[in-house]
Design a protein around this motif. Structure first.
Motif, PDB file in Angstrom:
ATOM      1  N   LEU A  92      -7.541  15.420  -0.148  1.00 50.28           N
ATOM      2  CA  LEU A  92      -8.688  14.656  -0.647  1.00 50.28           C
ATOM      3  C   LEU A  92      -9.987  15.086   0.018  1.00 50.28           C
ATOM      4  CD1 LEU A  92      -7.121  11.081  -0.902  1.00 50.28           C
ATOM      5  CD2 LEU A  92      -7.578  12.711  -2.742  1.00 50.28           C
ATOM      6  N   ASP A  93      -9.972  16.232   0.642  1.00 50.00           N
ATOM      7  CA  ASP A  93     -11.184  16.746   1.284  1.00 50.00           C
ATOM      8  C   ASP A  93     -12.297  16.877   0.249  1.00 50.00           C
ATOM      9  OD1 ASP A  93     -12.755  17.832   3.385  1.00 50.00           O
ATOM     10  OD2 ASP A  93     -12.397  19.838   2.557  1.00 50.00           O
ATOM     11  N   GLY A  94     -13.449  16.302   0.559  1.00 42.62           N
ATOM     12  CA  GLY A  94     -14.587  16.380  -0.347  1.00 42.62           C
ATOM     13  C   GLY A  94     -14.592  15.338  -1.442  1.00 42.62           C
ATOM     14  N   PHE A  95     -13.566  14.508  -1.500  1.00 38.44           N
ATOM     15  CA  PHE A  95     -13.502  13.492  -2.546  1.00 38.44           C
ATOM     16  C   PHE A  95     -14.360  12.301  -2.171  1.00 38.44           C
ATOM     17  CE2 PHE A  95     -11.612   9.531  -4.162  1.00 38.44           C
ATOM     18  CZ  PHE A  95     -11.701   9.763  -5.533  1.00 38.44           C
ATOM     19  N   GLY A  96     -15.179  11.839  -3.080  1.00 41.78           N
ATOM     20  CA  GLY A  96     -15.989  10.648  -2.867  1.00 41.78           C
ATOM     21  C   GLY A  96     -15.640   9.597  -3.894  1.00 41.78           C
ATOM     22  N   GLY A  97     -15.033   8.526  -3.454  1.00 45.21           N
ATOM     23  CA  GLY A  97     -14.612   7.474  -4.371  1.00 45.21           C
ATOM     24  C   GLY A  97     -13.566   6.612  -3.722  1.00 45.21           C
ATOM     25  N   ASP A  98     -12.976   5.734  -4.502  1.00 50.65           N
ATOM     26  CA  ASP A  98     -11.975   4.822  -3.968  1.00 50.65           C
ATOM     27  C   ASP A  98     -10.585   5.437  -3.980  1.00 50.65           C
ATOM     28  OD1 ASP A  98     -13.823   2.887  -3.487  1.00 50.65           O
ATOM     29  OD2 ASP A  98     -13.275   1.594  -5.165  1.00 50.65           O
ATOM     30  N   VAL A  99      -9.806   5.083  -2.978  1.00 51.50           N
ATOM     31  CA  VAL A  99      -8.408   5.521  -2.879  1.00 51.50           C
ATOM     32  C   VAL A  99      -7.508   4.294  -2.939  1.00 51.50           C
ATOM     33  CG1 VAL A  99      -6.668   6.573  -1.399  1.00 51.50           C
ATOM     34  CG2 VAL A  99      -8.945   7.580  -1.535  1.00 51.50           C
ATOM     35  N   PHE A 100      -6.479   4.380  -3.761  1.00 45.58           N
ATOM     36  CA  PHE A 100      -5.450   3.348  -3.831  1.00 45.58           C
ATOM     37  C   PHE A 100      -4.170   3.927  -3.241  1.00 45.58           C
ATOM     38  CE2 PHE A 100      -8.541   1.885  -6.741  1.00 45.58           C
ATOM     39  CZ  PHE A 100      -8.354   0.520  -6.928  1.00 45.58           C
ATOM     40  N   VAL A 101      -3.590   3.209  -2.297  1.00 46.70           N
ATOM     41  CA  VAL A 101      -2.345   3.637  -1.675  1.00 46.70           C
ATOM     42  C   VAL A 101      -1.198   2.843  -2.299  1.00 46.70           C
ATOM     43  CG1 VAL A 101      -1.035   3.877   0.459  1.00 46.70           C
ATOM     44  CG2 VAL A 101      -3.529   4.182   0.482  1.00 46.70           C
ATOM     45  N   ALA A 125     -15.946  -5.861  -1.451  1.00 47.63           N
ATOM     46  CA  ALA A 125     -14.990  -5.835  -0.340  1.00 47.63           C
ATOM     47  C   ALA A 125     -14.795  -4.401   0.131  1.00 47.63           C
ATOM     48  CB  ALA A 125     -13.657  -6.437  -0.779  1.00 47.63           C
ATOM     49  N   ASP A 126     -14.879  -4.177   1.436  1.00 47.08           N
ATOM     50  CA  ASP A 126     -14.698  -2.821   1.963  1.00 47.08           C
ATOM     51  C   ASP A 126     -13.247  -2.378   1.877  1.00 47.08           C
ATOM     52  OD1 ASP A 126     -17.427  -2.238   2.879  1.00 47.08           O
ATOM     53  OD2 ASP A 126     -17.073  -3.911   4.253  1.00 47.08           O
ATOM     54  N   VAL A 127     -12.333  -3.312   2.154  1.00 49.57           N
ATOM     55  CA  VAL A 127     -10.903  -3.045   2.069  1.00 49.57           C
ATOM     56  C   VAL A 127     -10.272  -4.148   1.215  1.00 49.57           C
ATOM     57  CG1 VAL A 127      -8.732  -2.786   3.323  1.00 49.57           C
ATOM     58  CG2 VAL A 127     -10.873  -1.956   4.345  1.00 49.57           C
ATOM     59  N   VAL A 128      -9.435  -3.748   0.258  1.00 49.17           N
ATOM     60  CA  VAL A 128      -8.739  -4.718  -0.591  1.00 49.17           C
ATOM     61  C   VAL A 128      -7.243  -4.530  -0.386  1.00 49.17           C
ATOM     62  CG1 VAL A 128      -8.348  -5.558  -2.929  1.00 49.17           C
ATOM     63  CG2 VAL A 128     -10.600  -4.663  -2.284  1.00 49.17           C
ATOM     64  N   VAL A 129      -6.560  -5.631  -0.113  1.00 48.91           N
ATOM     65  CA  VAL A 129      -5.119  -5.613   0.133  1.00 48.91           C
ATOM     66  C   VAL A 129      -4.427  -6.443  -0.939  1.00 48.91           C
ATOM     67  CG1 VAL A 129      -3.283  -6.268   1.746  1.00 48.91           C
ATOM     68  CG2 VAL A 129      -5.440  -5.307   2.610  1.00 48.91           C
ATOM     69  N   LEU A 130      -3.310  -5.945  -1.437  1.00 51.45           N
ATOM     70  CA  LEU A 130      -2.519  -6.683  -2.415  1.00 51.45           C
ATOM     71  C   LEU A 130      -1.491  -7.537  -1.686  1.00 51.45           C
ATOM     72  CD1 LEU A 130      -1.818  -7.249  -5.382  1.00 51.45           C
ATOM     73  CD2 LEU A 130      -0.218  -5.324  -5.264  1.00 51.45           C
ATOM     74  N   GLY A 131      -1.528  -8.838  -1.935  1.00 55.79           N
ATOM     75  CA  GLY A 131      -0.591  -9.751  -1.307  1.00 55.79           C
ATOM     76  C   GLY A 131       0.170 -10.572  -2.325  1.00 55.79           C
ATOM     77  N   PHE A 132       1.143 -11.321  -1.845  1.00 56.99           N
ATOM     78  CA  PHE A 132       1.936 -12.190  -2.715  1.00 56.99           C
ATOM     79  C   PHE A 132       2.471 -13.355  -1.897  1.00 56.99           C
ATOM     80  CE2 PHE A 132       4.712  -9.114  -0.796  1.00 56.99           C
ATOM     81  CZ  PHE A 132       5.888  -9.800  -0.508  1.00 56.99           C
ATOM     82  N   VAL A 173       0.104  -2.300  -0.573  1.00 60.00           N
ATOM     83  CA  VAL A 173      -0.862  -1.621  -1.447  1.00 60.00           C
ATOM     84  C   VAL A 173      -2.277  -1.941  -0.971  1.00 60.00           C
ATOM     85  CG1 VAL A 173      -1.712  -1.417  -3.814  1.00 60.00           C
ATOM     86  CG2 VAL A 173       0.740  -1.693  -3.369  1.00 60.00           C
ATOM     87  N   ILE A 174      -3.071  -0.892  -0.792  1.00 60.25           N
ATOM     88  CA  ILE A 174      -4.416  -1.036  -0.228  1.00 60.25           C
ATOM     89  C   ILE A 174      -5.388  -0.171  -1.017  1.00 60.25           C
ATOM     90  CG2 ILE A 174      -5.823  -0.300   1.774  1.00 60.25           C
ATOM     91  CD1 ILE A 174      -3.731  -1.451   3.601  1.00 60.25           C
ATOM     92  N   ALA A 175      -6.616  -0.655  -1.145  1.00 60.25           N
ATOM     93  CA  ALA A 175      -7.688   0.127  -1.766  1.00 60.25           C
ATOM     94  C   ALA A 175      -8.908   0.117  -0.853  1.00 60.25           C
ATOM     95  CB  ALA A 175      -8.063  -0.438  -3.137  1.00 60.25           C
ATOM     96  N   ALA A 176      -9.548   1.292  -0.734  1.00 55.19           N
ATOM     97  CA  ALA A 176     -10.765   1.415   0.079  1.00 55.19           C
ATOM     98  C   ALA A 176     -11.463   2.713  -0.300  1.00 55.19           C
ATOM     99  CB  ALA A 176     -10.426   1.405   1.573  1.00 55.19           C
ATOM    100  N   ASP A 177     -12.707   2.822   0.095  1.00 49.44           N
ATOM    101  CA  ASP A 177     -13.410   4.091  -0.062  1.00 49.44           C
ATOM    102  C   ASP A 177     -12.689   5.178   0.736  1.00 49.44           C
ATOM    103  OD1 ASP A 177     -16.036   5.731  -0.556  1.00 49.44           O
ATOM    104  OD2 ASP A 177     -15.646   5.832   1.617  1.00 49.44           O
ATOM    105  N   ALA A 178     -12.622   6.375   0.165  1.00 52.55           N
ATOM    106  CA  ALA A 178     -11.837   7.455   0.776  1.00 52.55           C
ATOM    107  C   ALA A 178     -12.301   7.764   2.191  1.00 52.55           C
ATOM    108  CB  ALA A 178     -11.906   8.706  -0.095  1.00 52.55           C
TER     109      ALA A 178
END
Length: 451
Positions: A92-101, A125-132, A173-178
């Protein structure tokens, strides 16, 4: 906003008791990690990185078949989920955007859930976490929320008694800027009970820096992870229940719904009827108004409007049935085009062939398509009549409106309108049966007397 996926698929899966990597085990005819890729595809990702480890070559080869553009990162040592995500950094070198794990052993995250997470990122939100909310939290990591914001994620083995009482659990599962994701990972240590680098620890690092973290919740069933054969069986049940419900909602009749098994990509049109004990392998499309009768197996095939398949039929990859074609009991079709209104009603094998419109293929017909080295094609014209127990030795063609006599072995082309007869001449020997039986019975009696 550009989007990338990181799918973690490096684990061995010891509890599976298998030579296969865990993520290569299948649900609905597809490897576990393929389901995660399919969910993530709803985000239209610009880059996809699969992190492999155990059985890396096999997983990579399979992934490339699914998506030739996918990037592969290798986690040589299994040092935790945070370490696994770090292996995707170069890809993901040079990638600008959100990453979903996402996780290769968690196949049921809905695309709509990921879209909700993307919306939370858009809202700041800077970091988004999926919970249940777990009915039985067990050993899941706990999401600790303070004043409406996610404060930290605590692994079960590191949690206090009060923290273990929390039922809001971490899916992983987590989402954040790369750029932020990898920067936060640089601040994660391994001072914990397992000595591993936990991806969820980025939340504590982010909060310490004054950044925001939020939780998006989903149904617990979406977060089902696969770690054992029993859980794999449970996952298959979950998938099949969803697929059956969707088919019924789409106007498909399932006469005995719990006996029908779908693949991950099965497509069935409205007003089709599926009888009991039908199995769909990957790559099947059934158009509206078709009838799939009991105990049939279909894979890699296309069934057009009004066609009838079975009972006890097998359609293999490359089988193409046109409108109103009929394939009956104990018939196998492979890599063959069955044109409109053609009938192959019983006890036949048609492979590497074309059967023309309104042709009638008699019982026991075989296209002899393989010479031990290569496959060869058989062409059967429109409105032909192929007599029972005909063997068509490919490559060979039968012209329109031609006929073959019962028991014929066709070794050369049959012109249109002609009749082919190719069988041994029958002779009748009066009284020979009685004489032969007498001889056989006498021989048997001698043997029995001697023993």
């Amino acid at each position: 906003m550009a989007t990338a996926l990181i799918v973690l698929a490096a684990g061995m899966g010891t509890r599976m008791n298998s030579d296969l990597p865990k993520v290569m085990h299948q649900v609905a005819g597809a490897p576990l990690f393929a389901h995660a890729l399919a969910s993530g595809a709803a985000l239209s990702p610009d880059r996809v990185v699969l992190v492999v480890g155990h059985g890396a070559e096999l997983v990579e080869a399979t992934a490339k078949e699914i998506d030739p553009e996918i990037s592969i990162a290798v986690q040589v040592e299994q040092l935790g989920t945070g370490h696994a995500v770090q292996q995707a950094r170069a890809a993901l070198d040079g990638f600008g955007g959100d990453v979903f794990v996402l996780y290769g052993d968690t196949p049921f995250i809905r695309p709509e859930t990921l879209e909700t997470m993307a919306a939370a990122r858009t809202q700041g939100a800077d970091v988004v976490v999926l919970g249940f909310d777990a009915a039985d939290p067990g050993r899941y990591g706990r999401l600790i929320v303070v004043d409406g914001a996610l404060d930290r994620i605590v692994e079960f083995k590191d949690a206090s008694a009060d923290e273990r009482a929390v039922t809001l659990c971490n899916s992983g599962v987590i989402a954040a800027d790369a750029g932020l994701l990898f920067d936060l990972l640089d601040g994660v240590g391994n001072d914990n009970a397992s000595g591993e680098y936990y991806l969820p620890d980025i939340v504590s690092v982010a909060r310490a820096r004054g950044l925001t973290a939020s939780v998006v919740t989903c149904d617990e069933a979406e977060t089902l992870g696969i770690n054992s054969r029993a859980e794999l069986a449970d996952a298959e049940d979950v998938f099949q229940t969803r697929a059956r419900d969707a088919a019924l909602e789409d106007g498909v009749t399932l006469i005995a719904r719990d006996t029908v098994y779908f693949a991950y990509d099965t497509v069935i049109g409205r007003d089709s009827v599926i009888e009991p004990n039908v199995v769909f392998g990957p790559g099947v499309t059934v158009e509206s108004g078709a009838l799939i009768r009991a105990f049939s197996h279909l894979e890699g095939c296309h069934v057009s409007r009004g066609a009838v398949v079975g009972p006890y039929a097998r359609l293999r990859p490359g089988a193409e049935l046109a409108n109103d074609a009929k394939v009956g009991n104990f018939v196998e079709i492979k890599n063959a085009q069955i044109e409109e209104g053609a009938k192959i009603n019983h006890l036949s094998y048609v492979g590497d062939a074309r059967v023309g419109k309104h042709a009638n293929i008699g019982a026991g017909t075989i296209t002899c398509n393989y010479d031990g080295v290569s496959k060869h094609h058989t062409n059967i014209g429109a409105r032909t009549f192929i007599g029972s127990n005909t063997c068509l030795v490919a490559p060979v063609s039968v012209g329109d409106e031609a006929m073959t006599a019962t028991g014929t072995v066709v070794t050369k082309n049959v012109p249109a309108g002609a009749m082919a007869v190719g069988r041994a001449k029958m002779e009748v020997k009066p009284g020979l049966a009685l004489k032969l039986f007498e001889k056989l019975k006498a021989a048997k009696a001698r043997r029995q007397k001697g023993s």
